[in-house]
Design an enzyme around this catalytic site. Structure first.
Site, PDB file in Angstrom:
ATOM      1  N   SER A 128      -2.741  27.663 -69.795  1.00  0.00           N
ATOM      2  CA  SER A 128      -2.672  26.302 -70.331  1.00  0.00           C
ATOM      3  C   SER A 128      -2.841  25.308 -69.207  1.00  0.00           C
ATOM      4  O   SER A 128      -2.641  25.627 -68.028  1.00  0.00           O
ATOM      5  CB  SER A 128      -1.319  26.072 -71.002  1.00  0.00           C
ATOM      6  OG  SER A 128      -0.288  25.997 -70.024  1.00  0.00           O
ATOM      7  N   ASP A 129      -3.220  24.090 -69.556  1.00  0.00           N
ATOM      8  CA  ASP A 129      -3.036  22.992 -68.618  1.00  0.00           C
ATOM      9  C   ASP A 129      -1.558  22.642 -68.634  1.00  0.00           C
ATOM     10  O   ASP A 129      -0.794  23.069 -69.514  1.00  0.00           O
ATOM     11  CB  ASP A 129      -3.907  21.796 -69.000  1.00  0.00           C
ATOM     12  CG  ASP A 129      -4.256  20.922 -67.800  1.00  0.00           C
ATOM     13  OD1 ASP A 129      -3.512  20.948 -66.794  1.00  0.00           O
ATOM     14  OD2 ASP A 129      -5.265  20.203 -67.860  1.00  0.00           O
ATOM     15  N   TRP A 130      -1.140  21.850 -67.669  1.00  0.00           N
ATOM     16  CA  TRP A 130       0.283  21.607 -67.450  1.00  0.00           C
ATOM     17  C   TRP A 130       0.834  20.691 -68.548  1.00  0.00           C
ATOM     18  O   TRP A 130       0.386  19.563 -68.726  1.00  0.00           O
ATOM     19  CB  TRP A 130       0.466  20.985 -66.071  1.00  0.00           C
ATOM     20  CG  TRP A 130       0.565  21.971 -64.939  1.00  0.00           C
ATOM     21  CD1 TRP A 130       1.540  21.999 -63.980  1.00  0.00           C
ATOM     22  CD2 TRP A 130      -0.308  23.069 -64.631  1.00  0.00           C
ATOM     23  NE1 TRP A 130       1.329  23.039 -63.106  1.00  0.00           N
ATOM     24  CE2 TRP A 130       0.200  23.711 -63.483  1.00  0.00           C
ATOM     25  CE3 TRP A 130      -1.462  23.593 -65.221  1.00  0.00           C
ATOM     26  CZ2 TRP A 130      -0.400  24.842 -62.917  1.00  0.00           C
ATOM     27  CZ3 TRP A 130      -2.067  24.709 -64.660  1.00  0.00           C
ATOM     28  CH2 TRP A 130      -1.544  25.320 -63.533  1.00  0.00           C
ATOM     29  N   GLY A 131       1.810  21.191 -69.300  1.00  0.00           N
ATOM     30  CA  GLY A 131       2.415  20.413 -70.368  1.00  0.00           C
ATOM     31  C   GLY A 131       1.629  20.414 -71.657  1.00  0.00           C
ATOM     32  O   GLY A 131       1.752  19.476 -72.450  1.00  0.00           O
TER      33      GLY A 131
ATOM     34  N   TYR B 154      -6.462  19.538 -72.802  1.00  0.00           N
ATOM     35  CA  TYR B 154      -5.356  18.914 -73.535  1.00  0.00           C
ATOM     36  C   TYR B 154      -5.734  18.518 -74.959  1.00  0.00           C
ATOM     37  O   TYR B 154      -4.902  18.506 -75.856  1.00  0.00           O
ATOM     38  CB  TYR B 154      -4.899  17.646 -72.809  1.00  0.00           C
ATOM     39  CG  TYR B 154      -4.100  17.866 -71.557  1.00  0.00           C
ATOM     40  CD1 TYR B 154      -2.885  18.535 -71.584  1.00  0.00           C
ATOM     41  CD2 TYR B 154      -4.549  17.379 -70.328  1.00  0.00           C
ATOM     42  CE1 TYR B 154      -2.149  18.726 -70.426  1.00  0.00           C
ATOM     43  CE2 TYR B 154      -3.813  17.556 -69.170  1.00  0.00           C
ATOM     44  CZ  TYR B 154      -2.613  18.232 -69.220  1.00  0.00           C
ATOM     45  OH  TYR B 154      -1.871  18.406 -68.086  1.00  0.00           O
TER      46      TYR B 154
END
Length: 718
Positions: free
Chosen positions: A257-260, A226
């Site tokens: 990607s990581d979430w969000g 992130y």
């Protein structure tokens, strides 16, 4: 003579036919089908949005292409087992392995691979084919709430053990990630911390851990972090994704990607291949916005083809296309045995004065604190696993996680108290919850032995503010120790803690978060059924003043980034590549317990260290001898300590060996040349100077018994 190799050649061999088969399948796909597999939502109900129709209930879901045999990607969180977030699959439990830092404490490559096999096996037999596993972020910040999910502070130890775990998962034809790429070392400001570090320092520390893990494990996917690195978000960083990962390391898999964590469609050109948990982002950037780019510009069309090819290539390389996952039986009993063995081997005996351990048939025992009657503590966040034995004790904690989920402190139903009663049936037991030190001390005073279970809960999304034991447990231990000189402390923590009471107690063991057979493992070590063999993968400081950042960095220091509608703050890593024990060596600090430390019931000696240059690297040979009266397991460690007389400590290799009294074994270890080198930012190559390198073997980073010099007469670059 035993021989081992501590590194892989830094090049990923092509899996036979994977690229060709991916290219052939790609040629048959429509634009709609290509776009379909480069993004997907969470795999369960989230934010009022129903779960995708075919989703099993998990962290993520990517729809497949049935007409071409491309399966749905059912993605599950995975650090220590197959998770069941929010009980979205009612009643579905799994083997809850000990925390990753406990696995790291075993220093055991074979065990790391075996634990990976369990993760992959349970995943595929539950219908999941992608595990969001492989956490390899090194422990720069000992207060990090996610240190329990990682392998400690050293890039070689972390990289090798993470790589072996990933390899084990993928041996079951399940894709594993490696995460979180990169320099994601704390939860405070994890969406907004801007890590400031030189390229050379990053390459010699955090990135080296990833590089080694990728070489050994060859994960199908890399998950971005992130945070920002030198002004760029990780999923926007062309330097991280295109230059380092896909360019210099020639990584052929896909980047998710990581979430969000996706801010725009331009992340694709920066090297991101897949948008995960897409409903958490401001827009599904890899759908209509990407479609428009592809239809307008051939460069974007070529980029989409590369994104899809990388995904397909990994599915073929891991064997998922030829052996699709399907529900099947799981040998939970066998997996529980390995979980117990891992917990036992990962327990570190930190203190044992006057042979306080193992317990020698005590007539009476006071069991105090730590919810030990009910179970063993588990780390919190996305890695939490509902044990097959049941969800255990669940205690709501104030606040919510970074993704809006209520925090819950959970104990796996594996009671150390019950296990100790079974192991010592003739002893009289008394129990106290530890809430009131005076009451606990009174019970302790009437017992032959007092055992205090001290806990520190850590979780994703929040760091601990300091290294003390919470809820007054330091005073509890002091009070019990004053009342009973035979007090044993069992620590269940996610990382290092301070111990102001250390000199008052004769015995301390670090049990970490010990999984769904942790109670039995703790009892076996305390009673001597299992001999302690764990070694610390992280330094325990004597005080926070010894750390590069004495206070947790980032609290109240943010500045708003209007372009991304988020707050950002600079996070300078002024220690550079000198993380953990390397920092302590450079600064001359003496820790409470050093990296690599762990006591046994016997003693070992090290001799005959010889270091020579052979071929492209150095080779070290040394002998280990059990000079005690009992059989035991040792972890001899090889370190670089000086270059031309200047302190520059680095772990260069280790072994793990069980020896009978008087027995010896000789080892030969090939040293990864990157551990003798510096990264040259101008030439973008590793460089070993012409110099005298001092190497040493010993029982920890500061307990080094024998040394030898290696003269490199000619500089080398690679």
């Amino acid at each position: 003579m035993s021989s081992s190799q501590s590194f892989c050649v830094p090049e990923m061999p092509a899996i036979e036919g994977a690229d060709e088969r991916a290219a052939q399948l790609l040629a048959r796909m429509t634009l709609e089908e290509k776009l379909r597999i480069v993004h997907g939502p969470m795999g369960r109900v989230r934010m009022g949005i129903p779960a995708p129709e075919r989703a099993l209930g998990s962290a993520g879901f990517i729809p497949g292409v049935a007409r071409l045999g491309i399966p749905d990607l059912q993605e599950t969180d995975a650090s220590v087992g197959v998770t069941n977030p929010d009980n979205c699959r009612p009643g579905d439990g799994a083997t809850a392995l000990p925390s990753t830092i406990a696995l790291a404490s075993t220093w055991d490559r074979t065990l790391a691979h075996a634990c990976g096999r369990i993760l992959g096996n349970e995943s595929r037999n539950k219908g999941f084919n992608v595990m969001l596993a492989g956490g390899v972020n090194i422990a720069r910040e000992p207060r990090n709430g996610r240190n329990f999910e990682y392998f400690g502070e050293d890039p070689l130890l972390s990289g090798i053990l993470a790589g072996e775990s990933i390899r084990g998962i993928q041996d079951e034809n399940v894709v594993s990630t490696v995460k979180h790429f990169a320099l994601n070392n704390q939860e405070t400001g994890r969406f907004s911390a801007d890590v400031r570090i030189s390229e050379a320092a990053a390459r010699e520390s955090d990135l080296l851990a990833f590089e080694i893990a990728i070489e050994i494990g060859q994960p199908g996917s890399v998950m971005c972090a992130y945070n920002l690195v030198n002004g760029e978000y990780c999923s926007d960083s062309s330097w991280l994704l295109n230059t380092v990962l896909k360019g210099d390391w020639r990584y052929p898999g896909w980047v998710m990607s990581d979430w969000g964590a996706v801010r725009s469609v331009d992340c694709a050109m920066a090297g991101l291949d897949q948008q995960s948990g897409d409903q958490l982002d401001a827009e599904v950037f890899f759908d209509q916005p990407l479609r428009e780019k592809v239809q307008q510009d051939p460069k974007w069309a070529a980029r989409l083809d590369d994104m899809v090819h990388r995904i397909l290539r990994s599915l073929f390389a891991v064997g998922l296309m030829d052996r699709p996952v399907q529900a099947g039986p799981i040998d939970y009993a066998a997996h529980a045995n390995l979980s117990r063995q891992t917990a036992e081997d990962g327990i570190v005996m930190l203190r044992n004065e006057n042979n306080a351990l193992p317990l020698s048939s005590p007539r009476s025992i006071a069991i105090i604190g730590g919810m030990s009657e009910f179970g063993v503590l588990a780390g919190g966040g996305s890695s939490y696993v509902t044990a097959i034995d049941g969800p255990g004790i669940q205690i709501p904690a104030m606040g919510v996680s970074a993704v809006g989920v209520p925090r819950t402190m959970i104990y796996h139903p594996s009671s150390p108290y019950a296990a100790l009663r079974a192991a010592l049936p003739d002893a009289e037991f008394q129990i106290n919850d530890g809430a009131y030190p005076a009451a606990a001390a009174e019970i302790a005073s009437r017992a032959e032995v007092a055992i205090v279970f001290a806990t520190q809960w850590t979780t994703e999304s929040v760091d601990v503010p300091d290294l003390s034991l919470p809820n007054g447990q330091d005073e509890l231990i002091r009070a019990v120790a004053r009342a009973n000189p035979r007090t044993v402390v069992v620590l269940e923590t996610g990382g290092p803690v301070l111990m102001p009471w250390l000199e008052d107690v004769p015995a301390v063991i670090e049990a970490w978060y010990s999984g769904n057979r942790g109670g039995e493992a703790i009892a076996n070590v305390l009673t001597g059924k299992a001999s302690p063999s764990g070694r610390l993968p992280i330094t325990f400081p004597a005080s926070t003043e010894q750390l590069p950042r004495p206070q947790l960095f980032g609290l109240g220091m943010s500045a708003f980034d209007a372009a991304n509608a988020r707050e950002v703050f600079p996070l300078p890593y002024e220690e550079g590549s000198c993380v953990g024990y390397r920092w302590f060596a450079r600064e001359g600090h003496v820790p409470l317990f050093p990296f690599g430390f762990g006591l046994t019931y016997t003693r070992f000696a090290y001799s005959n260290l010889h270091v020579t240059w052979i071929g492209e690297s150095a080779e070290a040979t040394f002998t280990v001898t059990n000079i005690g009266d009992l059989a035991g397991t040792d972890v001899p460690q090889l370190y670089l300590t000086h270059i031309d007389g200047v302190v520059d400590q680095r772990l260069c290799g280790w072994e793990k060996v069980r020896l009978d009294p008087g027995a010896s074994q000789t080892f030969t270890t090939t040293i990864d040349p990157r551990l003798l080198a510096r990264f040259d930012e101008i030439d973008r190559r590793w460089h070993i100077p012409a110099a005298t390198f001092r190497l040493a073997v010993g029982a920890s980073a500061i307990d080094l018994r024998t040394s030898a010099d290696l003269l490199v007469s000619e500089a080398r670059s690679f």
